[in-house]
Design a protein around this motif. Sequence first.
Motif, PDB file in Angstrom:
ATOM      1  N   LEU A 290       0.928  -1.110  -0.218  1.00  0.00           N
ATOM      2  CA  LEU A 290      -0.399  -0.124  -0.151  1.00  0.00           C
ATOM      3  C   LEU A 290       1.067   0.886  -0.360  1.00  0.00           C
ATOM      4  O   LEU A 290       0.606   1.999  -0.439  1.00  0.00           O
ATOM      5  N   PHE A 291       2.605   1.231   0.878  1.00  0.00           N
ATOM      6  CA  PHE A 291       2.880   2.805   0.357  1.00  0.00           C
ATOM      7  C   PHE A 291       3.294   2.477  -0.768  1.00  0.00           C
ATOM      8  O   PHE A 291       3.378   3.501  -0.968  1.00  0.00           O
ATOM      9  N   THR A 292       4.003   1.341  -1.297  1.00  0.00           N
ATOM     10  CA  THR A 292       4.109   1.652  -2.460  1.00  0.00           C
ATOM     11  C   THR A 292       3.345   2.511  -4.102  1.00  0.00           C
ATOM     12  O   THR A 292       3.029   3.529  -4.339  1.00  0.00           O
ATOM     13  N   TRP A 293       2.142   1.753  -3.499  1.00  0.00           N
ATOM     14  CA  TRP A 293       0.588   2.335  -4.572  1.00  0.00           C
ATOM     15  C   TRP A 293       0.809   3.675  -4.015  1.00  0.00           C
ATOM     16  O   TRP A 293       0.379   4.768  -5.207  1.00  0.00           O
ATOM     17  N   ALA A 294       0.900   3.940  -2.814  1.00  0.00           N
ATOM     18  CA  ALA A 294       0.687   6.073  -2.186  1.00  0.00           C
ATOM     19  C   ALA A 294       1.511   6.712  -3.035  1.00  0.00           C
ATOM     20  O   ALA A 294       1.429   7.316  -2.957  1.00  0.00           O
ATOM     21  N   ALA A 297       1.350   6.440  -6.858  1.00  0.00           N
ATOM     22  CA  ALA A 297      -0.388   7.285  -7.188  1.00  0.00           C
ATOM     23  C   ALA A 297       0.091   9.149  -6.340  1.00  0.00           C
ATOM     24  O   ALA A 297      -0.812   9.930  -6.521  1.00  0.00           O
ATOM     25  N   ASN A 298       0.922   9.421  -6.235  1.00  0.00           N
ATOM     26  CA  ASN A 298       1.140  10.878  -5.671  1.00  0.00           C
ATOM     27  C   ASN A 298       0.058  11.258  -4.510  1.00  0.00           C
ATOM     28  O   ASN A 298      -0.357  11.723  -4.067  1.00  0.00           O
ATOM     29  N   ARG A 299      -0.201  10.056  -3.322  1.00  0.00           N
ATOM     30  CA  ARG A 299      -1.174  10.443  -2.288  1.00  0.00           C
ATOM     31  C   ARG A 299      -0.172  10.660  -0.689  1.00  0.00           C
ATOM     32  O   ARG A 299       0.188   9.604  -0.397  1.00  0.00           O
ATOM     33  N   GLN A 300       0.556  12.043  -1.030  1.00  0.00           N
ATOM     34  CA  GLN A 300       1.335  12.514  -0.300  1.00  0.00           C
ATOM     35  C   GLN A 300       0.844  11.861   2.065  1.00  0.00           C
ATOM     36  O   GLN A 300       1.474  11.233   1.890  1.00  0.00           O
ATOM     37  N   THR A 301      -0.496  12.734   2.314  1.00  0.00           N
ATOM     38  CA  THR A 301      -0.606  12.242   3.671  1.00  0.00           C
ATOM     39  C   THR A 301      -1.200  10.860   3.392  1.00  0.00           C
ATOM     40  O   THR A 301      -0.610  10.215   4.513  1.00  0.00           O
ATOM     41  N   ILE A 302      -1.862  10.370   2.646  1.00  0.00           N
ATOM     42  CA  ILE A 302      -1.807   8.906   2.716  1.00  0.00           C
ATOM     43  C   ILE A 302      -0.516   8.014   2.761  1.00  0.00           C
ATOM     44  O   ILE A 302      -0.611   7.205   3.788  1.00  0.00           O
ATOM     45  N   THR A 303       0.762   8.274   1.855  1.00  0.00           N
ATOM     46  CA  THR A 303       2.247   7.835   2.424  1.00  0.00           C
ATOM     47  C   THR A 303       2.082   8.058   3.158  1.00  0.00           C
ATOM     48  O   THR A 303       3.021   6.896   4.306  1.00  0.00           O
ATOM     49  N   ARG A 304       1.947   9.163   4.070  1.00  0.00           N
ATOM     50  CA  ARG A 304       2.486   9.279   5.797  1.00  0.00           C
ATOM     51  C   ARG A 304       2.015   8.333   7.087  1.00  0.00           C
ATOM     52  O   ARG A 304       2.824   7.875   7.843  1.00  0.00           O
ATOM     53  N   GLU A 312       9.705  -0.901   8.497  1.00  0.00           N
ATOM     54  CA  GLU A 312      10.977  -1.013   7.250  1.00  0.00           C
ATOM     55  C   GLU A 312      10.886   0.269   7.053  1.00  0.00           C
ATOM     56  O   GLU A 312      11.094   0.711   6.368  1.00  0.00           O
ATOM     57  N   ASN A 313      10.506   1.311   7.798  1.00  0.00           N
ATOM     58  CA  ASN A 313      10.739   2.410   7.305  1.00  0.00           C
ATOM     59  C   ASN A 313      11.942   3.046   6.867  1.00  0.00           C
ATOM     60  O   ASN A 313      11.446   3.827   5.710  1.00  0.00           O
ATOM     61  N   TYR A 355      11.038  11.775   5.714  1.00  0.00           N
ATOM     62  CA  TYR A 355      10.791  11.352   6.759  1.00  0.00           C
ATOM     63  C   TYR A 355      11.937  10.242   6.791  1.00  0.00           C
ATOM     64  O   TYR A 355      12.514   9.948   8.215  1.00  0.00           O
ATOM     65  N   ALA A 356      13.070   9.708   6.060  1.00  0.00           N
ATOM     66  CA  ALA A 356      13.622   9.037   6.300  1.00  0.00           C
ATOM     67  C   ALA A 356      14.959   9.610   7.192  1.00  0.00           C
ATOM     68  O   ALA A 356      15.664   9.115   8.206  1.00  0.00           O
ATOM     69  N   VAL A 357      15.063  11.421   6.896  1.00  0.00           N
ATOM     70  CA  VAL A 357      15.756  12.004   8.143  1.00  0.00           C
ATOM     71  C   VAL A 357      15.253  11.481   9.333  1.00  0.00           C
ATOM     72  O   VAL A 357      16.141  11.887  10.351  1.00  0.00           O
ATOM     73  N   PHE A 358      14.113  11.594   9.211  1.00  0.00           N
ATOM     74  CA  PHE A 358      13.446  12.348  11.040  1.00  0.00           C
ATOM     75  C   PHE A 358      13.883  10.296  11.761  1.00  0.00           C
ATOM     76  O   PHE A 358      14.338  10.337  12.969  1.00  0.00           O
TER      77      PHE A 358
END
Length: 360
Positions: A290-294, A297-304, A312-313, A355-358
Motif C-alpha cells: 500500500l505504501f508503494t501504491w501511495a 499515485a502521489n498520495r502524500q498524506t496517505i503515504t505518511r 521498515e520505514n 521521513y527518512a531523515v526523521f
Amino acid sequence: MAIPTVCICLEGGPGAVQAMLEALKRGVPVVVIEGSGRAADCVCLAYKHIVPPEQETGIWTIAADKVDVVKNKIEEFFGPGKVESVYQEIAEMMRDETMVSVFKLDDGSNKKPDLDLAILKALLKSTSKSSASFDTQLGLALSWNRVDVAKGEIFKADNSSAFKMDQLFDPLFTALIDDKSDFVSLFLNEGVILQNFLTLKRLEDLYKKVKPKTPLHYLLKEQLGEKEDISHVTMRHVGELMEELMPDTFKSRYRTDPWYSAENSTGHDDVMQFLDNKEERGVPNPDLDLFTWAILANRQTITRIIWERSKENIASALMATKMLKTMANKISENVELAKIGRAHVLNSSHTVISYAVFCL
C-alpha cells in the motif's frame, strides 16, 4: 447508492407545509430553517414541543399543553381560517421525529452556519432506522468528505457493535482512490487490518482505478502500450515500472514472487490455487504494497499514514525517494504532464526524504 434527496423549507406559506408533508410521505427528510419566518417557524415551534410515544406506536406528538401555543403562532401568520388545517398537517409531520430536522440561521455563536452539515445530519438521522443504516450513513459521510460527522455521528462509543470490520473495506478502498486521507486514518484507527483488507485483487484494482492525466496513469500506459486500457494492468506491469524507476539491478517482487502474478509461478498446484482465489487471499506485505501504491499515485498524506505503520520505514523511505526522483525526470519528458506532474512528484520526494531523515 441512490441519490439522496432532502426537502428544505425557508419561510413559506400554508402550501409549504403541505409540500413538506408530501415529501415526508415519500420518505424524503425535511430540514426546516428556524428564524426564516412563517411556515418554517410554525413547524420549528411545534418540533420544539414534541414528546416521544407513550406506547409502542412509534408516533411522536405535540405536547398537549403546547397545542394552543402552536395554534396561536399559525394564526399570527396565516389568520384564524387556516389554523386547524395547518395545525393538523404540522401534527402529522411530527409523527416521525427522525425525518424532521431544524437548522438555526443564528444560534448565538460566532460560527458561520453550516447548512451542508445540517443537510447531511438530516440524511443520517432519517436513515438511522434502516437495516442498512451503517453502510448508508458512512457512504453519505464519505461522499461529502465529512470525517467530523463520521467520527461524531457514526463511530460513536456506543455504536461499536453496529458494524462488522469488513463493512469498512469498500469505504477504505474509496477513500484511498479519492485521496481522502482523514477517512483512511479513521478506518485504520477503527481497527481495519490491512492483511485482511488488501487482497491481490484490491491491490490490482488500486492501480486500475488511477485517474487519467496523472503521472502514474501515463507511466502505466507506457508499460501497457497506448492501445491497451488501464483496466488491463497487472502487478507485473507495476513491477516493470518499478524496475525502470529504480537504479542498478533492482528486481521488483511483483516480477519475481508468484504470490503476485501467475507469470511468476512455476506451475505448482498450491500457487495456481492461490492465484485462482486472489479475491480472498491477502498479500504478503500489505503495508509495503500500500505504501508503494501511495508513493506512485502521489498520495502524500496517505503515504505518511502507511509509512508510520511500517516496520521498515527507513528502507521504504529510501526506496520511495529513488523512485520519485526518477519518476519526476520521466514526467518532465511529457509536455502535457510536465507542468503539473513533476512539481507534485518532487514535492512527494522531498516529503519522503524528510521521513527518512526523521528516522535516522
